[in-house]
Design a protein around this motif. Sequence first.
Motif, PDB file in Angstrom:
ATOM      1  N   ASP A  10      -8.231  -7.114   2.174  1.00  0.00           N
ATOM      2  CA  ASP A  10      -7.583  -5.803   2.148  1.00  0.00           C
ATOM      3  C   ASP A  10      -6.368  -5.751   3.065  1.00  0.00           C
ATOM      4  OD1 ASP A  10      -9.371  -4.937   0.307  1.00  0.00           O
ATOM      5  OD2 ASP A  10     -10.344  -3.432   1.571  1.00  0.00           O
ATOM      6  N   ALA A  11      -6.443  -6.443   4.195  1.00  0.00           N
ATOM      7  CA  ALA A  11      -5.291  -6.478   5.104  1.00  0.00           C
ATOM      8  C   ALA A  11      -4.105  -7.176   4.451  1.00  0.00           C
ATOM      9  CB  ALA A  11      -5.662  -7.171   6.409  1.00  0.00           C
ATOM     10  N   VAL A  12      -4.386  -8.208   3.660  1.00  0.00           N
ATOM     11  CA  VAL A  12      -3.317  -8.975   3.002  1.00  0.00           C
ATOM     12  C   VAL A  12      -2.858  -8.301   1.725  1.00  0.00           C
ATOM     13  CG1 VAL A  12      -2.817 -11.141   1.805  1.00  0.00           C
ATOM     14  CG2 VAL A  12      -3.976 -11.178   4.021  1.00  0.00           C
ATOM     15  N   TYR A  13      -3.785  -8.025   0.822  1.00  0.00           N
ATOM     16  CA  TYR A  13      -3.420  -7.541  -0.505  1.00  0.00           C
ATOM     17  C   TYR A  13      -3.085  -6.050  -0.537  1.00  0.00           C
ATOM     18  CZ  TYR A  13      -5.326 -11.963  -2.298  1.00  0.00           C
ATOM     19  OH  TYR A  13      -5.582 -13.290  -2.565  1.00  0.00           O
ATOM     20  N   THR A  14      -3.827  -5.240   0.215  1.00  0.00           N
ATOM     21  CA  THR A  14      -3.590  -3.787   0.196  1.00  0.00           C
ATOM     22  C   THR A  14      -2.553  -3.373   1.224  1.00  0.00           C
ATOM     23  OG1 THR A  14      -5.855  -3.364  -0.572  1.00  0.00           O
ATOM     24  CG2 THR A  14      -4.661  -1.511   0.393  1.00  0.00           C
ATOM     25  N   ALA A  15      -2.779  -3.762   2.474  1.00  0.00           N
ATOM     26  CA  ALA A  15      -1.868  -3.335   3.540  1.00  0.00           C
ATOM     27  C   ALA A  15      -0.565  -4.118   3.548  1.00  0.00           C
ATOM     28  CB  ALA A  15      -2.550  -3.458   4.894  1.00  0.00           C
ATOM     29  N   GLY A  16      -0.602  -5.365   3.068  1.00  0.00           N
ATOM     30  CA  GLY A  16       0.603  -6.178   3.071  1.00  0.00           C
ATOM     31  C   GLY A  16       0.967  -6.710   4.439  1.00  0.00           C
ATOM     32  N   ALA A  17      -0.035  -7.102   5.230  1.00  0.00           N
ATOM     33  CA  ALA A  17       0.211  -7.587   6.588  1.00  0.00           C
ATOM     34  C   ALA A  17       1.108  -8.819   6.595  1.00  0.00           C
ATOM     35  CB  ALA A  17      -1.117  -7.909   7.271  1.00  0.00           C
TER      36      ALA A  17
END
Length: 473
Positions: free
Chosen positions: A334-341
Motif C-alpha cells: 500500500d505504501a508503494v502502490y497506493t501512496a506512491g512512496a
Amino acid sequence: MKLFYTLIFSALLNFGYSQSTVNQYFEKIRNNDAALTAFFSQMPKGGDLHHHYSGSIYAEPLLEYAILSDFYLNTETMEILKIKPSSGNWVLFSVLKSRGELDKYKQQIMEKWSVKDYNHVDYPSDKLFFESFDKFSPALVGNFGKGLLELKNRAKTENVSYIETQLSTIPCKINTNDLIDFNAKLRTLATNRDEAGVIQLLDSIYKTLLKRDAAVYAEDFNTNFVTKLHNDLKIDDDRFTMRYQNFVLRFMEPVDLFKNLVVAFISANTSPLIAGVNIVSPENGETSMKDYWLHMVMFKYCHSQFPTVKYSMHAGELTLGLVQPEDLTWHIRDAVYTAGAYRIGHGVDMPYEEKSYELLRFMAKNSIAIEINLVSNEFILKVKDSRHPFSLYKEFGVPIVISTDDAGILRTNMTEQYVLLAKRYKDVSYANIKQYVYNSIYYSFIKDEAVKKKLLENLELRFKTFEANFPSK
C-alpha cells in the motif's frame, strides 16, 4: 540519473589497483569485528537517510541538561517534567542530589531513555524503545540547536557527510472541532476501500484547511524554526550538509492527521531545506493498523496537490508475532502502490507481502529505495541475519541505503551498521558497500541538484583518499 551513473561507473566499475587492494583487505578482515570497525570508521559513509532527530541524541547530554535545569523526575517511570504534576512520585533532581540518590537514578534513567544495559528479559524491547521518547522529550524543548550541532559533529567525526533528519512535527492550532464527523465518514469509506469517496471528502477538508490559514503555519515553521536554526548554527559547510523531513503521527484521528499532513506538505513544498515528508509512530498500534490504508490515500491526495514533494514512509516495520499473519501482507504494497512512496523505511515484512516478488521488481524498476536499519530491526523486532529481508532486496536489485534510525536510543552509529552488514551477509562486496554509500546521496531528497552534485563529487574524492591508505603490497 546521468550524473549519478557517471560517478558510480567511474568509482565502482573502473576498478583501479588501489580499490582492488582495498577489496582484498576487506575480505581478509570480514570476520574481525575490531578490524571492520576501524575500516568502516575511516571509510566515507555518505548520508544517513532514515534518521529521527529526537531518537538520535544520546541520553547523556539530555540527562545533564535535565539535572542542570532541575527538572522533576518521576521516580517510578523515569519521566521528566519542568512543572510538577498534581499526582505521581515526582522529585526535583536537586532533592535527589541532596539525598545522595542521584547516581542511583541516573542508572535507571539511562536504562529507560535508551537501550543501555538492556537485558532482553525484564521488558519488551519494542515497548522500551517507543516509550523512551516521551520520557526524555521535555529535555529537547529549547535545545534543538545543541542537538543539531551534536549530530553534525558526530557525523563529521564518523565520516558521514549528509543527514536527512525527521526534525519535528509542525505546531498547528487550526480548530477542527466542526469537522469531527468526517472521522467516522472517512473510516467507513476506508473500510469499503472506496478511494474515490475518500478523496472527495479529503478535498473538502483540504479546502477548509486552506481557508483557515494552513499555509501560515507552514511558513512560520519554515522561517522561524527550521531556516533560523539552520542558518544561525551554520549547519552546512564544506564537509557536511543537513536537510529535514516533516512528519505526522499515525495515532491521531483522521482529520487531525490530515490537517498536519497538509501543513507538512505545504512546508516541504515551499522550503529548500525541507526535503520531504514522512509518517511515524508504532506501525502495529491500534489506530495505525485501523487507518493504515486511509493514511496511504491521504499521502496520495497531498501528492496530487504538491507533485514535487517527495516522501519516504515507514512501512513493513512488522514481523511475525507482532501482528496477525494476514496483517504482514499489505503494508509495503500500500505504501508503494497506493501512496506512491519514493523510499521505504524498514520494509522488514517484505517476505510476507502478497506477491512479494512482483513488488520487489516494481521497486527496482521504479528506483524506490529501501532504507535498511540493521541495529534497529534487531532490537525492536528481533529480526536479524537471514531472517532480515536485506538479501531479498539485494537479489532483486532494489536500491539499498544503510541508515541508523535512532542512534541515540539504540546507542549505535553508522559504522556499526556497516560492520553488521559485512559480517552477516558474505555476498556483499566492498563494491556493493561503496554503491550503497553513493545511493545514500543519490536517493536523498535534496532539492538543489548543485548541492547533490557537490556531495557526490566530494564523496568520490573522499573514497580516493581512503583507498590510497591501503598499500599495494
